[in-house]
Design a protein around this motif. Structure first.
Motif, PDB file in Angstrom:
ATOM      1  N   VAL A  60       0.856  -1.183   0.000  1.00 18.44           N
ATOM      2  CA  VAL A  60       0.000   0.000   0.000  1.00 18.44           C
ATOM      3  C   VAL A  60       0.896   1.238   0.000  1.00 18.44           C
ATOM      4  CG1 VAL A  60      -2.040   0.994   1.119  1.00 18.44           C
ATOM      5  CG2 VAL A  60      -1.516  -1.398   1.425  1.00 18.44           C
ATOM      6  N   LEU A  66      -0.479  -5.686   2.346  1.00 20.06           N
ATOM      7  CA  LEU A  66      -1.754  -6.391   2.451  1.00 20.06           C
ATOM      8  C   LEU A  66      -1.544  -7.819   1.953  1.00 20.06           C
ATOM      9  CD1 LEU A  66      -4.744  -4.209   1.201  1.00 20.06           C
ATOM     10  CD2 LEU A  66      -4.396  -5.211   3.470  1.00 20.06           C
ATOM     11  N   HIS A 176      -8.363  -7.936   8.134  1.00 19.61           N
ATOM     12  CA  HIS A 176      -9.425  -7.363   7.304  1.00 19.61           C
ATOM     13  C   HIS A 176     -10.553  -8.370   7.164  1.00 19.61           C
ATOM     14  CE1 HIS A 176      -7.382  -3.746   5.337  1.00 19.61           C
ATOM     15  NE2 HIS A 176      -6.523  -4.201   6.240  1.00 19.61           N
ATOM     16  N   THR A 185     -11.968  -3.713   9.960  1.00 20.85           N
ATOM     17  CA  THR A 185     -10.673  -4.280  10.351  1.00 20.85           C
ATOM     18  C   THR A 185     -10.628  -4.383  11.869  1.00 20.85           C
ATOM     19  OG1 THR A 185      -9.624  -2.119  10.453  1.00 20.85           O
ATOM     20  CG2 THR A 185      -9.431  -3.291   8.377  1.00 20.85           C
ATOM     21  N   ALA A 213      -7.932 -10.441   4.343  1.00 17.38           N
ATOM     22  CA  ALA A 213      -6.506 -10.079   4.256  1.00 17.38           C
ATOM     23  C   ALA A 213      -5.948  -9.783   5.636  1.00 17.38           C
ATOM     24  CB  ALA A 213      -6.327  -8.851   3.360  1.00 17.38           C
ATOM     25  N   GLU A 215      -3.163  -7.046   7.282  1.00 16.39           N
ATOM     26  CA  GLU A 215      -2.383  -5.852   6.974  1.00 16.39           C
ATOM     27  C   GLU A 215      -1.201  -5.749   7.927  1.00 16.39           C
ATOM     28  OE1 GLU A 215      -4.690  -2.254   6.782  1.00 16.39           O
ATOM     29  OE2 GLU A 215      -2.919  -0.985   6.981  1.00 16.39           O
TER      30      GLU A 215
END
Lengths: 329, 169
Positions: A60, A66, A176, A185, A213, A215
């Motif tokens: 990101v 991610l 996520h 999240t 996901a 992070e």
């Protein structure tokens, strides 16, 4: 195992709609779920295969990573960005299970795996409040060498078995989620919950939600100067008695940032926030490391078979921090 | 809805509970792959799925739909000759009862590929640089998912060392 239908989810929307059905379970690699179904610890009418969904790493703009929930544990461990920026995460993954299982297991599935408490698996022969609420706990007066010393309750003293999650807790990773009510999240360290009176509730995941996901926050020096040490009954392919994921930044002899999480000691990966706070600003010495570890463990409540874990955790925390301080100096 | 096994396509079993291992052994008669613990603890059922080693006991056949499976039966040459690692196992007494052997061999073949790719392991000292080479320590750690209850591990490691030593870098 009772008869079931198998569906392959081609995208997230399909996974969410198929997964919303009563009795449906999502399956990643299946390394834990297939076993649980076979032992009749769990049941499902439908399995929704999410292993073909997002399995890559995206960087990101702010430098966070991610990680798709369907990425295999082996691929995440070997990824150059993870090895370079978050060594404790690669190390934790490589300390878990075997090469075959790491090739099968997904990141999302690793987070969702269940305890390996032998009484939880013994459907015909043991009582377990997690498997059957209010039935009792045979670990309490039984074989509890592998059980919790922190955050346990009278109802349950099972531990979360993941190595990966211990590093994710120390890294302050975010989980996520997507569900019928949209996306949100949750910090990994708050995703699993302590047993209290309801050990059958293990996470904050809501009905119909799925992990999409993980992070990893932008790497700080303490995330990169990091390590994972796992103490176990044999040197490979065994669950942790105690494990420590830690990262350290020392500036001019003083601790600028310490990140510490423990595995094998609680129903969740245990972020050692008290020890972290105690260390801030102090000289990076063994005495300070031991005192901070002691501070974290003051509330430990060991059982008959696992009192050794308190001292083992204290010494392992200190040893890992000492090693990290040495590498920095 | 098929699975490719040793180069041939087979339909996915209608019963979704069937493991890849049971499909191989009970439905296709490919009994080289062994059923040991049936719960992911021993490695006897190791096969290659799209080239990577996995446990066929914990893989539902349905999960392998559209994928490529290689078992011990698929390793021999067209003329029936043994794979070099199979010969090395015989040469170094890498077995006694032989029950774990197909899993050991499939596992080691995939491990060789992981080493060539530079994947690190738990004992790799420099995570960023990757493994220094096929040291005994690396081989033992990387093969820890395959148990041998006869205790032929020394011969197994020697056989694998021979295979890796004979390979072009």
């Amino acid at each position: 195992m009772t008869p079931l239908a198998f569906h392959v989810a081609r995208d997230r929307a399909e996974a969410l709609s198929l997964g919303a059905a009563n009795g449906a379970r999502l399956i990643g690699g299946g390394t834990n779920l297939v076993d649980l179904l076979r032992q009749n610890v769990e049941s499902a009418s439908d399995l929704v295969d999410v292993s073909r969904l997002a399995a890559n790493i995206q960087e990101v703009d702010n430098g966070a990573l991610l990680v798709g929930a369907s990425m295999k544990n082996s691929a995440l461990a070997a990824h150059p960005m993870v090895r370079g920026r978050y060594p404790m995460l690669s190390r934790a993954l490589l300390a878990g299970a075997s090469a075959q299982i790491r090739n099968m297991a997904t990141v999302g599935g690793n987070i969702m795996q269940r305890t390996r408490c032998p009484y939880f698996y013994d459907v015909d022969g043991a009582r377990c409040n997690k498997r059957q609420p209010d039935s009792g706990c045979d670990a309490m007066g039984g074989f509890n060498r592998y059980h919790a010393i922190l955050g346990g309750s009278n109802a349950c003293v099972a531990t979360h078995p993941s190595d990966m999650c211990v590093a994710l807790a120390a890294l302050a990773a975010l989980v996520h989620l997507a569900g019928p009510e949209g996306e949100r999240t949750v910090p990994l360290a708050e995703f699993h919950v302590l047993p209290g009176a309801n050990p059958q509730v293990e996470t904050v995941l809501r009905n119909g939600e799925m992990i999409t996901a993980i992070e990893l926050p932008p790497a700080t020096p303490a995330m990169t100067n990091s390590e994972y040490r796992k103490v176990r009954d044999r040197s490979s392919y065994a669950f942790a008695l105690v494990s420590v994921a830690a990262g350290l930044e020392v500036v001019e002899g003083k601790i600028a940032e310490a990140r510490i999480a423990l595995g094998g000691v609680a129903a969740k990966p245990w972020r050692a926030t008290r020890a972290e706070a105690a260390l801030r600003g102090l000289p990076a010495t063994r005495a300070n490391f031991l005192a901070a570890a002691e501070e974290e463990l003051t509330k430990a409540q060991p059982l008959e078979g696992n009192a050794f874990k308190v001292g083992l955790a204290r010494r392992t925390i200190a040893a890992v921090l000492e090693s990290l301080a040495g590498e920095r100096a | 809805m098929t699975i490719t096994i040793n180069g041939s396509d087979y339909p996915v079993p209608l019963d979704s509970r069937v493991s890849l291992l049971d499909m191989l052994r009970e439905r296709l008669g490919l009994t080289g792959t062994k059923l040991g613990c049936n719960q992911g603890a021993c490695g006897a059922c190791t096969v290659l799925l799209d080239g990577e080693r996995v446990l066929s006991c914990l893989t539902l056949a349905a999960q392998a739909e559209g994928r490529d499976v290689l078992t011990i039966e698929g390793l021999q040459g067209a003329d029936g000759s043994l794979h070099p690692l199979q010969k090395a196992f015989i040469e170094h007494d890498g077995l006694q009862c032989g029950y774990c052997t197909p899993g050991q061999i499939c596992s080691a073949i995939a491990m060789a590929r992981e080493l060539r790719r530079g994947d690190p392991s738990h004992v790799t000292a420099n995570l960023a640089a990757g493994p220094e080479g096929p040291t005994r320590e690396e081989i033992r750690e990387r093969m820890s998912g395959n148990l041998c209850r006869c205790g032929a591990h020394n011969g197994i490691v020697e056989a694998i060392e021979e295979m890796l030593g004979g390979e072009p870098a």
